[in-house]
Design a protein around this motif. Sequence first.
Motif, PDB file in Angstrom:
ATOM      1  N   SER A  11      -5.137  -0.731   2.657  1.00 28.50           N
ATOM      2  CA  SER A  11      -5.858  -0.252   3.841  1.00 28.50           C
ATOM      3  C   SER A  11      -6.721   0.975   3.564  1.00 28.50           C
ATOM      4  O   SER A  11      -7.721   1.197   4.234  1.00 28.50           O
ATOM      5  CB  SER A  11      -4.857   0.101   4.952  1.00 28.50           C
ATOM      6  N   ARG A  12      -6.305   1.802   2.586  1.00 28.43           N
ATOM      7  CA  ARG A  12      -7.013   3.067   2.335  1.00 28.43           C
ATOM      8  C   ARG A  12      -6.654   3.566   0.938  1.00 28.43           C
ATOM      9  O   ARG A  12      -5.877   2.927   0.221  1.00 28.43           O
ATOM     10  CB  ARG A  12      -6.657   4.110   3.413  1.00 28.43           C
ATOM     11  N   LEU A  14      -6.106   4.531  -2.835  1.00 22.60           N
ATOM     12  CA  LEU A  14      -6.236   3.821  -4.109  1.00 22.60           C
ATOM     13  C   LEU A  14      -6.239   2.304  -3.934  1.00 22.60           C
ATOM     14  O   LEU A  14      -6.918   1.588  -4.678  1.00 22.60           O
ATOM     15  CB  LEU A  14      -5.094   4.243  -5.047  1.00 22.60           C
ATOM     16  N   ARG A  34      -0.971  -3.454   6.481  1.00 21.81           N
ATOM     17  CA  ARG A  34       0.153  -3.579   7.423  1.00 21.81           C
ATOM     18  C   ARG A  34      -0.329  -4.002   8.801  1.00 21.81           C
ATOM     19  O   ARG A  34       0.318  -4.773   9.485  1.00 21.81           O
ATOM     20  CB  ARG A  34       0.882  -2.238   7.540  1.00 21.81           C
ATOM     21  N   ASP A  57       4.028  -5.831   5.243  1.00 16.25           N
ATOM     22  CA  ASP A  57       4.713  -4.551   5.094  1.00 16.25           C
ATOM     23  C   ASP A  57       5.749  -4.779   3.995  1.00 16.25           C
ATOM     24  O   ASP A  57       6.560  -5.717   4.100  1.00 16.25           O
ATOM     25  CB  ASP A  57       5.396  -4.187   6.423  1.00 16.25           C
ATOM     26  N   VAL A  58       5.731  -3.959   2.960  1.00 13.07           N
ATOM     27  CA  VAL A  58       6.615  -4.238   1.821  1.00 13.07           C
ATOM     28  C   VAL A  58       8.099  -4.084   2.172  1.00 13.07           C
ATOM     29  O   VAL A  58       8.957  -4.545   1.415  1.00 13.07           O
ATOM     30  CB  VAL A  58       6.297  -3.362   0.576  1.00 13.07           C
ATOM     31  N   ASN A  81       0.625  -1.548  -4.853  1.00 19.82           N
ATOM     32  CA  ASN A  81       0.139  -0.164  -4.761  1.00 19.82           C
ATOM     33  C   ASN A  81       0.846   0.649  -3.670  1.00 19.82           C
ATOM     34  O   ASN A  81       0.931   1.867  -3.772  1.00 19.82           O
ATOM     35  CB  ASN A  81      -1.370  -0.212  -4.471  1.00 19.82           C
ATOM     36  N   ALA A  82       1.373  -0.026  -2.653  1.00 19.62           N
ATOM     37  CA  ALA A  82       1.922   0.657  -1.469  1.00 19.62           C
ATOM     38  C   ALA A  82       2.931   1.733  -1.861  1.00 19.62           C
ATOM     39  O   ALA A  82       3.751   1.534  -2.754  1.00 19.62           O
ATOM     40  CB  ALA A  82       2.610  -0.366  -0.568  1.00 19.62           C
ATOM     41  N   MET A 130       2.356   0.585  -8.787  1.00 24.71           N
ATOM     42  CA  MET A 130       1.862   1.967  -8.788  1.00 24.71           C
ATOM     43  C   MET A 130       3.058   2.892  -8.852  1.00 24.71           C
ATOM     44  O   MET A 130       3.834   3.023  -7.917  1.00 24.71           O
ATOM     45  CB  MET A 130       1.017   2.239  -7.552  1.00 24.71           C
ATOM     46  N   SER A 131       3.210   3.489 -10.027  1.00 23.21           N
ATOM     47  CA  SER A 131       4.264   4.473 -10.248  1.00 23.21           C
ATOM     48  C   SER A 131       3.641   5.853 -10.100  1.00 23.21           C
ATOM     49  O   SER A 131       2.684   6.038  -9.335  1.00 23.21           O
ATOM     50  CB  SER A 131       4.858   4.249 -11.640  1.00 23.21           C
ATOM     51  N   TYR A 148      10.579  11.917  -3.919  1.00 24.53           N
ATOM     52  CA  TYR A 148       9.475  11.082  -4.394  1.00 24.53           C
ATOM     53  C   TYR A 148       9.646  10.768  -5.881  1.00 24.53           C
ATOM     54  O   TYR A 148       9.519   9.624  -6.311  1.00 24.53           O
ATOM     55  CB  TYR A 148       8.151  11.803  -4.136  1.00 24.53           C
ATOM     56  N   LYS A 152      10.120   6.885  -7.798  1.00 26.86           N
ATOM     57  CA  LYS A 152       9.270   6.290  -8.840  1.00 26.86           C
ATOM     58  C   LYS A 152      10.073   6.052 -10.124  1.00 26.86           C
ATOM     59  O   LYS A 152       9.840   5.068 -10.831  1.00 26.86           O
ATOM     60  CB  LYS A 152       8.037   7.162  -9.086  1.00 26.86           C
ATOM     61  N   GLY A 180      -3.327   9.055 -12.099  1.00 25.78           N
ATOM     62  CA  GLY A 180      -3.919  10.403 -12.128  1.00 25.78           C
ATOM     63  C   GLY A 180      -3.567  11.104 -10.827  1.00 25.78           C
ATOM     64  O   GLY A 180      -2.919  10.514  -9.942  1.00 25.78           O
ATOM     65  N   TRP A 181      -3.947  12.371 -10.726  1.00 28.26           N
ATOM     66  CA  TRP A 181      -3.798  13.080  -9.446  1.00 28.26           C
ATOM     67  C   TRP A 181      -5.122  12.872  -8.707  1.00 28.26           C
ATOM     68  O   TRP A 181      -6.151  13.395  -9.121  1.00 28.26           O
ATOM     69  CB  TRP A 181      -3.472  14.552  -9.681  1.00 28.26           C
ATOM     70  N   VAL A 182      -5.075  12.070  -7.642  1.00 26.14           N
ATOM     71  CA  VAL A 182      -6.299  11.514  -7.060  1.00 26.14           C
ATOM     72  C   VAL A 182      -6.515  12.001  -5.628  1.00 26.14           C
ATOM     73  O   VAL A 182      -5.565  12.090  -4.836  1.00 26.14           O
ATOM     74  CB  VAL A 182      -6.228   9.962  -7.054  1.00 26.14           C
ATOM     75  N   THR A 184      -6.830  11.516  -2.324  1.00 21.22           N
ATOM     76  CA  THR A 184      -6.557  10.544  -1.256  1.00 21.22           C
ATOM     77  C   THR A 184      -5.775  11.292  -0.176  1.00 21.22           C
ATOM     78  O   THR A 184      -5.486  12.473  -0.332  1.00 21.22           O
ATOM     79  CB  THR A 184      -5.664   9.386  -1.765  1.00 21.22           C
TER      80      THR A 184
END
Length: 227
Positions: A11-12, A14, A34, A57-58, A81-82, A130-131, A148, A152, A180-182, A184
Amino acid sequence: MSKAILIVGASRGLGLGLVAEHLKRGFDVVATVRKPADETELKALPGAERLTVLQADVTSDDDIARLAAKVPGLLDVVFVNAGVIGPKSVVDASPAELDKAFHTNVFGPIRLAHALIGKMRDKTGVLALMSSRMGSIGEQSSGHSAVYRSTKAAQNSLARSLWLTEAKDRGVTVLSIHPGWVKTDMGGQNADIDIETSVSGIADQLAANIGADAHRFIDYRGKDIAW
Ligand code: NAP
């Protein structure tokens, strides 16, 4: 024939960026959100005639089963990715908040991966989760975001089990990826890199690791990260 990728949590941030990047690279893309209302930005992307949007929804087993039944044809790449940042403190959080963080970042993505791996191509398939570098125990030098980090790390461990039990013998590669540190909603605007830099690096790594016969923990540039 175009390659096919499924991107879960699009949805947004990454996830949306990964959809845009793979449409640009000529893939057929199945993206999940979702809420159906979140389709609008996806449907406006260049190449959206090669995009199918489904709902998932995972944390819902029903959604996972419905998604697995709807996926058209064989997939070259499945990208889960979620994720959520979850509560700050393992002590102050409620049990329900801790359960939600683990269901969203660990059990949901891995159960979805188990449900979808049968739809992937043998030998050339790549399953990516996505770890985060924050899930590395070997590299950890700070105690912040402990919940968090632990989600992971647990996801990485279950990804290894999944590779050994369901992927390795079929030649399907499993990647635990640090984007990376992105910049978002999750990474914030002080982050190191923009979404385009991260997703273009990740897409290169998905292609470079076809047939790797491995489960790797790598960043968006392909650098190995300590478990
Ligand atoms: P974001 O902007 O907060 O986006 C999170 C995405 O996950 C949204 O699409 C969200 O959908 C989806 N999601 C959350 N819970 C879900 C659920 N239960 N079922 C399905 N989808 C769900 O975060 P981001 O920065 O793009 O992060 C994407 C991934 O990268 C996460 O796994 C995160 O842990 C990881 N990561 C990010 C960074 C960074 O610096 N940004 C660094 C390392 C790792 P809704 O819109 O419906 O909420």
